[in-house]
Motif scaffolding. Structure first.
Motif, PDB file in Angstrom:
ATOM      1  N   VAL A 163       0.851  -1.198   0.000  1.00  0.00           N
ATOM      2  CA  VAL A 163       0.000   0.000   0.000  1.00  0.00           C
ATOM      3  C   VAL A 163       0.889   1.251   0.000  1.00  0.00           C
ATOM      4  CG1 VAL A 163      -1.844   1.194   1.231  1.00  0.00           C
ATOM      5  CG2 VAL A 163      -1.685  -1.298   1.343  1.00  0.00           C
ATOM      6  N   PRO A 187     -10.199   1.116  -9.689  1.00  0.00           N
ATOM      7  CA  PRO A 187     -10.510  -0.214 -10.233  1.00  0.00           C
ATOM      8  C   PRO A 187      -9.557  -1.322  -9.784  1.00  0.00           C
ATOM      9  CG  PRO A 187      -9.489   1.169 -11.909  1.00  0.00           C
ATOM     10  CD  PRO A 187      -9.606   2.023 -10.683  1.00  0.00           C
ATOM     11  N   PHE A 188      -8.500  -0.979  -9.047  1.00  0.00           N
ATOM     12  CA  PHE A 188      -7.600  -1.983  -8.437  1.00  0.00           C
ATOM     13  C   PHE A 188      -7.491  -1.603  -6.963  1.00  0.00           C
ATOM     14  CE2 PHE A 188      -6.046  -1.724 -12.886  1.00  0.00           C
ATOM     15  CZ  PHE A 188      -6.008  -3.067 -13.244  1.00  0.00           C
ATOM     16  N   CYS A 189      -8.602  -1.652  -6.229  1.00  0.00           N
ATOM     17  CA  CYS A 189      -8.640  -0.931  -4.944  1.00  0.00           C
ATOM     18  C   CYS A 189      -7.883  -1.615  -3.814  1.00  0.00           C
ATOM     19  CB  CYS A 189     -10.072  -0.641  -4.540  1.00  0.00           C
ATOM     20  SG  CYS A 189     -10.973  -2.103  -4.027  1.00  0.00           S
ATOM     21  N   GLY A 190      -7.599  -2.925  -3.901  1.00  0.00           N
ATOM     22  CA  GLY A 190      -6.876  -3.603  -2.818  1.00  0.00           C
ATOM     23  C   GLY A 190      -7.536  -3.336  -1.474  1.00  0.00           C
ATOM     24  N   THR A 191      -6.742  -2.894  -0.496  1.00  0.00           N
ATOM     25  CA  THR A 191      -7.263  -2.659   0.856  1.00  0.00           C
ATOM     26  C   THR A 191      -8.064  -1.359   0.963  1.00  0.00           C
ATOM     27  OG1 THR A 191      -5.302  -1.425   1.499  1.00  0.00           O
ATOM     28  CG2 THR A 191      -5.215  -3.805   1.832  1.00  0.00           C
ATOM     29  N   GLY A 193      -6.697   1.875   0.327  1.00  0.00           N
ATOM     30  CA  GLY A 193      -5.883   2.999   0.817  1.00  0.00           C
ATOM     31  C   GLY A 193      -6.209   4.327   0.120  1.00  0.00           C
ATOM     32  N   ASP A 209     -11.982  -4.920  -7.094  1.00  0.00           N
ATOM     33  CA  ASP A 209     -10.775  -5.744  -6.994  1.00  0.00           C
ATOM     34  C   ASP A 209     -11.164  -7.170  -7.361  1.00  0.00           C
ATOM     35  OD1 ASP A 209      -7.816  -5.222  -5.469  1.00  0.00           O
ATOM     36  OD2 ASP A 209      -8.403  -7.315  -5.780  1.00  0.00           O
ATOM     37  N   VAL A 210     -10.219  -7.832  -8.001  1.00  0.00           N
ATOM     38  CA  VAL A 210     -10.508  -9.175  -8.497  1.00  0.00           C
ATOM     39  C   VAL A 210     -10.493 -10.203  -7.359  1.00  0.00           C
ATOM     40  CG1 VAL A 210      -8.159  -9.904  -9.095  1.00  0.00           C
ATOM     41  CG2 VAL A 210     -10.047 -10.554 -10.593  1.00  0.00           C
ATOM     42  N   GLN A 211      -9.823  -9.868  -6.255  1.00  0.00           N
ATOM     43  CA  GLN A 211      -9.720 -10.841  -5.158  1.00  0.00           C
ATOM     44  C   GLN A 211     -10.802 -10.591  -4.107  1.00  0.00           C
ATOM     45  OE1 GLN A 211      -5.806 -12.017  -3.587  1.00  0.00           O
ATOM     46  NE2 GLN A 211      -5.005 -10.197  -4.616  1.00  0.00           N
ATOM     47  N   GLY A 229     -14.573  -7.769  -8.945  1.00  0.00           N
ATOM     48  CA  GLY A 229     -14.700  -7.686 -10.399  1.00  0.00           C
ATOM     49  C   GLY A 229     -13.348  -7.541 -11.056  1.00  0.00           C
ATOM     50  N   ASP A 230     -13.402  -7.429 -12.385  1.00  0.00           N
ATOM     51  CA  ASP A 230     -12.190  -7.388 -13.184  1.00  0.00           C
ATOM     52  C   ASP A 230     -12.064  -5.991 -13.812  1.00  0.00           C
ATOM     53  OD1 ASP A 230     -10.137  -7.720 -14.951  1.00  0.00           O
ATOM     54  OD2 ASP A 230     -10.867  -9.631 -15.756  1.00  0.00           O
ATOM     55  N   ALA A 231     -10.901  -5.372 -13.584  1.00  0.00           N
ATOM     56  CA  ALA A 231     -10.692  -4.022 -14.128  1.00  0.00           C
ATOM     57  C   ALA A 231     -10.711  -4.015 -15.660  1.00  0.00           C
ATOM     58  CB  ALA A 231      -9.366  -3.467 -13.613  1.00  0.00           C
ATOM     59  N   ASP A 247      -3.673   2.512  -8.143  1.00  0.00           N
ATOM     60  CA  ASP A 247      -2.312   1.997  -8.068  1.00  0.00           C
ATOM     61  C   ASP A 247      -2.375   0.594  -8.681  1.00  0.00           C
ATOM     62  OD1 ASP A 247       0.286   1.526  -7.303  1.00  0.00           O
ATOM     63  OD2 ASP A 247      -0.175   1.220  -5.181  1.00  0.00           O
ATOM     64  N   PHE A 248      -1.860   0.471  -9.902  1.00  0.00           N
ATOM     65  CA  PHE A 248      -1.987  -0.790 -10.646  1.00  0.00           C
ATOM     66  C   PHE A 248      -1.166  -1.902  -9.986  1.00  0.00           C
ATOM     67  CE2 PHE A 248      -3.359   0.287 -15.297  1.00  0.00           C
ATOM     68  CZ  PHE A 248      -4.365   1.107 -14.836  1.00  0.00           C
ATOM     69  N   LEU A 263      -3.592  -6.827 -19.333  1.00  0.00           N
ATOM     70  CA  LEU A 263      -4.349  -6.288 -18.197  1.00  0.00           C
ATOM     71  C   LEU A 263      -4.270  -4.757 -18.181  1.00  0.00           C
ATOM     72  CD1 LEU A 263      -5.787  -6.448 -15.423  1.00  0.00           C
ATOM     73  CD2 LEU A 263      -3.566  -6.848 -14.383  1.00  0.00           C
TER      74      LEU A 263
HETATM   75  C1  LIG Z   1      -1.031  -2.454  -5.960  1.00  0.00           C
HETATM   76  S1  LIG Z   1      -2.454  -3.292  -5.363  1.00  0.00           S
HETATM   77  C2  LIG Z   1      -3.485  -1.953  -4.930  1.00  0.00           C
HETATM   78  C3  LIG Z   1      -3.168  -1.433  -3.587  1.00  0.00           C
HETATM   79  C4  LIG Z   1      -4.246  -0.518  -3.087  1.00  0.00           C
HETATM   80  N1  LIG Z   1      -4.045   0.851  -3.554  1.00  0.00           N
HETATM   81  C5  LIG Z   1      -4.367  -0.552  -1.576  1.00  0.00           C
HETATM   82  O1  LIG Z   1      -4.534   0.502  -0.963  1.00  0.00           O
HETATM   83  O2  LIG Z   1      -4.326  -1.640  -0.988  1.00  0.00           O
HETATM   84  C6  LIG Z   1      -3.218  -3.925  -6.805  1.00  0.00           C
HETATM   85  C7  LIG Z   1      -4.533  -4.657  -6.597  1.00  0.00           C
HETATM   86  O3  LIG Z   1      -5.028  -5.015  -7.895  1.00  0.00           O
HETATM   87  C8  LIG Z   1      -5.780  -6.199  -7.756  1.00  0.00           C
HETATM   88  N2  LIG Z   1      -5.955  -6.804  -9.106  1.00  0.00           N
HETATM   89  C9  LIG Z   1      -5.089  -7.547  -9.829  1.00  0.00           C
HETATM   90  N3  LIG Z   1      -5.633  -7.884 -11.023  1.00  0.00           N
HETATM   91  C10 LIG Z   1      -6.873  -7.301 -11.062  1.00  0.00           C
HETATM   92  C11 LIG Z   1      -7.906  -7.235 -12.028  1.00  0.00           C
HETATM   93  N4  LIG Z   1      -7.801  -7.861 -13.207  1.00  0.00           N
HETATM   94  N5  LIG Z   1      -9.023  -6.537 -11.750  1.00  0.00           N
HETATM   95  C12 LIG Z   1      -9.146  -5.893 -10.552  1.00  0.00           C
HETATM   96  N6  LIG Z   1      -8.224  -5.946  -9.578  1.00  0.00           N
HETATM   97  C13 LIG Z   1      -7.087  -6.621  -9.834  1.00  0.00           C
HETATM   98  C14 LIG Z   1      -4.976  -7.018  -6.780  1.00  0.00           C
HETATM   99  O4  LIG Z   1      -5.830  -7.977  -6.165  1.00  0.00           O
HETATM  100  C15 LIG Z   1      -4.456  -5.951  -5.813  1.00  0.00           C
HETATM  101  O5  LIG Z   1      -5.300  -5.865  -4.686  1.00  0.00           O
END
Ligand SMILES: C[S@@+](CC[C@H](N)C(=O)[O-])C[C@H]1O[C@@H](n2cnc3c(N)ncnc32)[C@H](O)[C@@H]1O
Length: 320
Positions: A163, A187-191, A193, A209-211, A229-231, A247-248, A263
């Motif tokens: 993060v 679109p890649f929100c992770g935790t 942050g 986030d995909v996970q 979902g998928d970005a 943050d990709f 991606l």
């Molecule tokens: C660098 S981290 C983001 C960190 C985030 N800014 C935070 O505060 O935790 C990238 C995130 O992208 C997600 N991710 C990877 N491939 C993805 C996809 N195809 N679609 C959406 N999310 C994806 C990962 O699961 C990961 O949580």
């Protein structure tokens, strides 16, 4: 409405050479008058003090009352219509004059008007910025930065490594030019942050986030709408967001794998699709992605930040 312009002095963090300036300009649309490491003097029309207090890379903001040589600001200091207690602080950037001499002399002149010196808890603080000129200002406020940097990512309710530091997340939310109550997507929100910092300044937040574990975890950190979902295929209508900040995911090797290139490329087209016309996306990567940018994005700024030996972050400021 009558436009009121003010000259403001921003004392900024030096942890990055260009991001603090970009953040200030995105929030104020002001005109830079002078620039020194750690100090920006900016002419701002109708400044919104509340928004300025929310800058991530700025320590404090003062209003400049007058500028000139030392003699000029001594005279100006005698005209300041204030009552109560005060202190004077001088910030030396390159003038050959000692800051303690300036503090003593300006303090003496103000005290002569019957005001009391209070070094600990004054009613107001005079700030003198010594560049190749002398600027006399009154401090308006300290920014929220002290509280922002206390929010260590690992102290969030849900944490996962990787993060960004919160002051960078706050700065890029501000650089996206999003305004109160507008919709911001990561679109890649992770935790969450980035979304967390956007919520602190009253934005409507959306994350993908995909996970599933990231989305369930991020729900502990933020209130916004979060979707698994998928970005590459965002579940949103065209032109529905005022800003995208993200943050990709970083690949480990120094070149993009085919999978990662697909991606990034498809996510960038989706970001372009869901962003409103003429609005900004701020994208963070660990590599050069210029060739992947959809042609209808204009690259307005690129900031690079060496985080450690093996991580360089690229901050892409794009306009649709
Ligand atoms: C660098 S981290 C983001 C960190 C985030 N800014 C935070 O505060 O935790 C990238 C995130 O992208 C997600 N991710 C990877 N491939 C993805 C996809 N195809 N679609 C959406 N999310 C994806 C990962 O699961 C990961 O949580």
């Amino acid at each position: 409405m009558e436009r009121k312009s003010e000259i403001l002095c921003f004392e900024v963090s030096q942890e990055h050479p260009t991001i603090p300036k970009s953040e200030i300009l995105a929030v104020t649309h002001g005109e830079i008058i002078e620039e020194y490491p750690g100090v920006l003097i900016v002419k701002v029309e109708n400044p919104d003090y509340k928004r300025l207090q929310e800058l991530g890379m700025c320590y404090r903001v003062s209003k400049i009352l007058g500028s000139g040589d030392f003699h000029d600001i001594c005279e100006i200091s005698e005209e300041i219509p204030l009552s109560g207690s005060f202190r004077v602080r001088a910030v030396r950037k390159c003038e050959d004059i000692s800051s303690s001499k300036v503090e003593r002399e300006i303090g003496r002149r103000i005290k002569k008007k019957g005001l009391k010196v209070d070094l600990k808890n004054p009613d107001f603080e005079i700030r003198v910025i010594l560049t190749d000129k002398c600027h006399l200002g009154i401090k308006l406020f300290e920014c929220a930065r002290k509280e922002i940097i206390k929010r260590k990512p690992h102290k969030m309710r849900f944490f996962h490594p990787g993060v960004m530091l919160p002051q960078f997340s706050r700065a890029i939310v501000n650089i996206s030019e999003v305004k109160n109550g507008e919709k911001l997507l990561d679109p890649f929100c992770g935790t969450g942050g980035i979304l967390y910092e956007a919520e602190r300044i009253r934005m409507r937040t959306f994350g993908v986030d995909v996970q599933p574990k990231m989305i369930f975890g991020a729900r502990k950190n933020i209130l916004g709408e979060l979707v698994i979902g998928d970005a590459k295929k965002l579940p949103f209508r065209d032109s529905s967001f005022h800003a995208v900040v993200s943050d990709f995911p970083y690949g480990r090797s120094s070149s993009l794998s085919d999978e990662q290139e697909k991606l990034y490329s498809e996510a960038l087209w989706e970001i372009h699709r869901v962003l409103k016309d003429f609005r900004r996306a701020v994208i963070v990567t660990n590599r050069d992605i210029k060739e992947l940018l959809p042609p209808l994005f204009r690259l307005e700024e690129l900031h690079k930040h060496r985080v450690h030996k093996s991580l360089m972050r690229y901050f892409w400021v794009l306009r649709k």
